[in-house]
Design a protein around this motif. Sequence first.
Motif, mmCIF file in Angstrom:
data_model
loop_
_atom_site.group_PDB
_atom_site.id
_atom_site.type_symbol
_atom_site.label_atom_id
_atom_site.label_comp_id
_atom_site.label_asym_id
_atom_site.label_seq_id
_atom_site.Cartn_x
_atom_site.Cartn_y
_atom_site.Cartn_z
ATOM 1 N N ILE A 50 21.870 -13.648 -23.326
ATOM 2 C CA ILE A 50 20.792 -12.843 -23.920
ATOM 3 C C ILE A 50 21.111 -11.355 -23.789
ATOM 4 O O ILE A 50 20.937 -10.581 -24.741
ATOM 5 C CB ILE A 50 19.447 -13.180 -23.251
ATOM 6 N N LEU A 51 21.597 -10.950 -22.615
ATOM 7 C CA LEU A 51 21.935 -9.537 -22.412
ATOM 8 C C LEU A 51 23.133 -9.119 -23.264
ATOM 9 O O LEU A 51 23.198 -7.971 -23.723
ATOM 10 C CB LEU A 51 22.220 -9.270 -20.935
ATOM 11 N N THR A 52 24.076 -10.044 -23.496
ATOM 12 C CA THR A 52 25.201 -9.737 -24.376
ATOM 13 C C THR A 52 24.713 -9.552 -25.809
ATOM 14 O O THR A 52 25.193 -8.669 -26.537
ATOM 15 C CB THR A 52 26.264 -10.840 -24.299
ATOM 16 N N MET A 53 23.749 -10.369 -26.219
ATOM 17 C CA MET A 53 23.133 -10.186 -27.533
ATOM 18 C C MET A 53 22.493 -8.799 -27.628
ATOM 19 O O MET A 53 22.666 -8.086 -28.629
ATOM 20 C CB MET A 53 22.072 -11.265 -27.772
ATOM 21 N N ILE A 54 21.786 -8.402 -26.581
ATOM 22 C CA ILE A 54 21.149 -7.085 -26.565
ATOM 23 C C ILE A 54 22.202 -5.988 -26.562
ATOM 24 O O ILE A 54 22.056 -4.955 -27.235
ATOM 25 C CB ILE A 54 20.208 -6.967 -25.352
ATOM 26 N N LEU A 55 23.291 -6.192 -25.810
ATOM 27 C CA LEU A 55 24.378 -5.206 -25.781
ATOM 28 C C LEU A 55 24.945 -4.991 -27.184
ATOM 29 O O LEU A 55 25.197 -3.849 -27.589
ATOM 30 C CB LEU A 55 25.478 -5.674 -24.826
ATOM 31 N N ARG A 56 25.140 -6.079 -27.928
ATOM 32 C CA ARG A 56 25.613 -5.950 -29.312
ATOM 33 C C ARG A 56 24.605 -5.140 -30.133
ATOM 34 O O ARG A 56 24.987 -4.312 -30.975
ATOM 35 C CB ARG A 56 25.776 -7.333 -29.939
ATOM 36 N N GLY A 57 23.322 -5.406 -29.889
ATOM 37 C CA GLY A 57 22.289 -4.681 -30.610
ATOM 38 C C GLY A 57 22.277 -3.199 -30.274
ATOM 39 O O GLY A 57 22.081 -2.352 -31.150
ATOM 40 N N GLU A 58 22.494 -2.874 -28.993
ATOM 41 C CA GLU A 58 22.521 -1.471 -28.587
ATOM 42 C C GLU A 58 23.713 -0.743 -29.212
ATOM 43 O O GLU A 58 23.600 0.410 -29.643
ATOM 44 C CB GLU A 58 22.590 -1.358 -27.059
ATOM 45 N N GLU A 59 24.847 -1.429 -29.266
ATOM 46 C CA GLU A 59 26.021 -0.808 -29.889
ATOM 47 C C GLU A 59 25.776 -0.588 -31.378
ATOM 48 O O GLU A 59 26.132 0.467 -31.940
ATOM 49 C CB GLU A 59 27.259 -1.675 -29.676
ATOM 50 N N ALA A 60 25.158 -1.583 -32.039
ATOM 51 C CA ALA A 60 24.842 -1.431 -33.463
ATOM 52 C C ALA A 60 23.846 -0.299 -33.674
ATOM 53 O O ALA A 60 23.996 0.506 -34.607
ATOM 54 C CB ALA A 60 24.273 -2.746 -34.011
ATOM 55 N N ALA A 61 22.836 -0.209 -32.813
ATOM 56 C CA ALA A 61 21.839 0.857 -32.936
ATOM 57 C C ALA A 61 22.476 2.226 -32.747
ATOM 58 O O ALA A 61 22.083 3.205 -33.401
ATOM 59 C CB ALA A 61 20.721 0.644 -31.917
ATOM 60 N N TRP A 62 23.439 2.313 -31.866
ATOM 61 C CA TRP A 62 24.179 3.561 -31.644
ATOM 62 C C TRP A 62 24.899 3.970 -32.936
ATOM 63 O O TRP A 62 24.800 5.114 -33.396
ATOM 64 C CB TRP A 62 25.163 3.324 -30.503
#
Length: 232
Positions: A50-62
């Motif tokens: 779940i946190l890896t999914m969020i990490l991908r999302g944070e990178e995309a948001a960046w």
Amino acid sequence: MNRHDEILTGIYHRGQERIWDGRHVLNSLLEKHNGLGEMDPITRRSLNRILTMILRGEEAAWKISLQLGAMLDSVPARLAATSQSHDEARHFYVLRDYLDLTIKAPVTLPKTIDQTLDAVIHTDSLPKKLLGMQLMVEPVALTIFQEIRKTELEPVLCDLLPYYERDEARHVALGVHYLPSLMKDMIPLNFLSLVAWQYRLFMLELRGLKDMTRDFREIGLDPNHLFALAEQ
């Protein structure tokens, strides 16, 4: 300056006032709790997925917030996007550093996660990018942060997430206060295109959450509750 421009400019200034040092915060929490809390390996693996999914999302948001900074003509909106790019960079490296501290095997994610994020990254439409990032991806991330924190599953993480929540709540405001100005003079064909794109993105987002059902259940979250919140 109209009310919406004042709010968008205020997002930038509040972001500057509330910047937090990610390295200091994470190290302080690790010291406070004497390291990461113990966790069943299966639960830890699900949490890491779940946190890896969020990490991908944070990178995309960046990436997307940097794109928005180049695409926006409005100075107040550009200020808000710039503030978000700073936040997202910090969110990414802090969560990456947290994950690096865990004993973990490599995890894989459903293709629907990357498909959802790629749809927002690669669209050339400013309204679609704002709608997808600020009003669809960010609210789901904020919901997941809040629900994980309520589990009290791991003390360091649960004390860290409120910092993310405060930042993400500001990010949503860019879409809320600027997207309507882009839509008010939109011709019907473009409006229908936006609605159709939103529906496709929503279905991808929903399938992505459903593909993670087992992991949500493993850490004590009700997937149906998450799906309902995402739909809202």
